[in-house]
Enzyme design. Structure first.
Site, PDB file in Angstrom:
ATOM      1  N   ARG A  20      17.085  20.162 -10.436  1.00 15.45           N
ATOM      2  CA  ARG A  20      16.623  21.070 -11.497  1.00 15.45           C
ATOM      3  C   ARG A  20      17.762  21.276 -12.471  1.00 15.45           C
ATOM      4  O   ARG A  20      18.452  22.303 -12.442  1.00 15.45           O
ATOM      5  CB  ARG A  20      16.176  22.393 -10.891  1.00 15.45           C
ATOM      6  CG  ARG A  20      15.013  22.244  -9.922  1.00 15.45           C
ATOM      7  CD  ARG A  20      14.670  23.605  -9.318  1.00 15.45           C
ATOM      8  NE  ARG A  20      13.698  23.464  -8.244  1.00 15.45           N
ATOM      9  CZ  ARG A  20      13.850  23.987  -7.027  1.00 15.45           C
ATOM     10  NH1 ARG A  20      14.944  24.666  -6.729  1.00 15.45           N
ATOM     11  NH2 ARG A  20      12.915  23.837  -6.118  1.00 15.45           N
ATOM     12  N   ASP A  77      19.993  22.143 -15.693  1.00 16.01           N
ATOM     13  CA  ASP A  77      19.970  23.321 -16.568  1.00 16.01           C
ATOM     14  C   ASP A  77      19.672  22.968 -18.021  1.00 16.01           C
ATOM     15  O   ASP A  77      19.729  21.802 -18.407  1.00 16.01           O
ATOM     16  CB  ASP A  77      21.344  24.010 -16.517  1.00 16.01           C
ATOM     17  CG  ASP A  77      21.424  25.002 -15.369  1.00 16.01           C
ATOM     18  OD1 ASP A  77      20.370  25.540 -14.980  1.00 16.01           O
ATOM     19  OD2 ASP A  77      22.540  25.218 -14.867  1.00 16.01           O
ATOM     20  N   ARG A  79      29.883  21.599 -13.456  1.00 15.97           N
ATOM     21  CA  ARG A  79      30.384  22.262 -14.657  1.00 15.97           C
ATOM     22  C   ARG A  79      31.560  23.188 -14.352  1.00 15.97           C
ATOM     23  O   ARG A  79      32.469  23.362 -15.174  1.00 15.97           O
ATOM     24  CB  ARG A  79      29.257  23.028 -15.355  1.00 15.97           C
ATOM     25  CG  ARG A  79      28.254  22.063 -16.014  1.00 15.97           C
ATOM     26  CD  ARG A  79      26.982  22.761 -16.431  1.00 15.97           C
ATOM     27  NE  ARG A  79      27.237  23.832 -17.385  1.00 15.97           N
ATOM     28  CZ  ARG A  79      26.298  24.709 -17.770  1.00 15.97           C
ATOM     29  NH1 ARG A  79      25.063  24.626 -17.278  1.00 15.97           N
ATOM     30  NH2 ARG A  79      26.594  25.638 -18.646  1.00 15.97           N
TER      31      ARG A  79
END
Lengths: 251, 251
Positions: free
Chosen positions: A50, A52, A197
């Site tokens: 999923r 972002d 990230r």
């Protein structure tokens, strides 16, 4: 009934991520809508990752069941004439009924790109994060290597109450500079929420000299999110591909 | 009075080319508008290459005169806070009053990218032309080499009545495949209208087997546009840079 696996590439710039949201376009919603129209039955895909808002993919995976007679390999071709141009199905293939894109052994690869120059380049800005100050990619590479192997990555994730297990294995990691572009590439058996990230954000600290490469080990062992760097911006991140490792689960 | 040279990068996807048009956004119009606002005087830039709609640039050149006191190297920085994100000034520098971006000896480099795979990739589609059928890049490279040197390129240009001289020199040319991306790179002392795109379109014929590499020589010598291939689509083309060769004209 057939179970179909789609390999999906997308430019995430204009999407609110993969997962269906009350408002805003998402990759999942586009796939459900166009698959349902094409196959003339209600389709709900299950995604592998999923991603972002703003994150891209070359090889995300979606799976669904269908009663339709259309040959499975033709679904990709037919979908690509319907989807918006920033989403393209790379492949459609039949998989066993037991195949689940999330609950099986995988090897995922992500890329994080940083454009490191005092001026932005409009030809790379959609797929990289702009960083003005000079970065030392060799130090970033050295720091990254402390993350190799099986560890508790609590320092490098945004906590999710329903997913308490933070142990993952990073199999390969590297940071390379080519001209003004710095690329972090990372392969592992799974990634926590925002993990790539946050790793990128911490490596930016190392590259900029605010943190020594060796301190990466300290941050990892502390299992404390507050010691790592910021969550780096989404546009630099691309899910490159997902490899399914168990024979019976392979596409 | 100062004469200023700008090195300009842009993603041409949403522009009607470089040159000001009665309707539609252009790079020239954006530069004029933001320079005039910034320097508080009416500015009209002179461009080195009037790229077509949809064509990109990493290093096009624009020149203008100004009375403003702002340090010349700061103009790039100030402009980049005003311009839309798909245009970025890479450099601003003072040049002699005699400098003209078109009437002096230059070396220009263009790149033409072709994504050669049965499925489009949304992460490269803005900056490459999609080609479904397999292409033989080695044959394309061989054909391209017949264009090296000083020739009349009438076969490879869209005729412009006011520019009858079709003699140009190609100094370097190559076609390389890296994975699914084929890149034509070409350096010369100047290019006729649509020249790189017509060369690319002709090389597509060679790569696809409709034309032999040796026939490139025949097409060149015929000086007949109708023997060359179609003008390839604009999105694959990027003006990489312009090098000014005379010392006194250099930035």
């Amino acid at each position: 009934m057939k179970r179909v696996k789609l390999t999906v590439a997308y430019d995430g710039t204009h999407y609110h991520g993969w997962q269906i949201q009350p408002e805003g376009d998402t990759i999942e919603a586009e796939l459900n809508r166009h698959l349902s129209e094409l196959l003339k039955e209600e389709i709900h895909v299950t995604g592998a990752s999923r991603t972002d808002a703003g994150v891209h993919a070359l090889g995300n995976v979606a799976v669904f069941n269908t009663q339709a007679r259309m040959p499975v390999d033709k679904i990709a071709i037919a979908m690509n004439t319907r989807l918006p141009s920033d989403i393209r199905i790379q492949k459609s293939e039949q998989v066993p009924e037991t195949f689940h894109p999330r609950f099986c052994r995988v090897r995922k690869t992500y890329r994080y790109q940083i454009w490191n120059r005092p001026v932005q380049n409009p030809l790379v800005s959609r797929y990289s994060t702009f960083y003005y100050y000079p970065l030392d990619a060799e130090k970033m590479d050295k720091a990254a290597h402390y993350l190799l192997g099986r560890h508790d990555f609590s320092s490098f994730c945004t906590a999710m109450p329903d997913r308490p297990n933070h142990v993952r294995t990073i199999e390969e990691i590297s940071v390379r500079r080519e001209g003004d572009m710095i690329t972090l590439q990372i392969t592992g058996d799974g990634f926590l929420y925002n993990m790539v990230r946050i790793i990128a954000g911490t490596l930016l600290r190392v590259g900029g000299g605010q943190m020594k490469p060796e301190e990466m080990k300290t941050v990892l062992e502390a299992k404390d999110r507050s010691l790592a760097g910021d969550t780096a911006r989404p546009e630099g991140l691309t899910l490159m591909g997902i490899e399914y490792l168990d024979d019976k689960q392979r596409g």
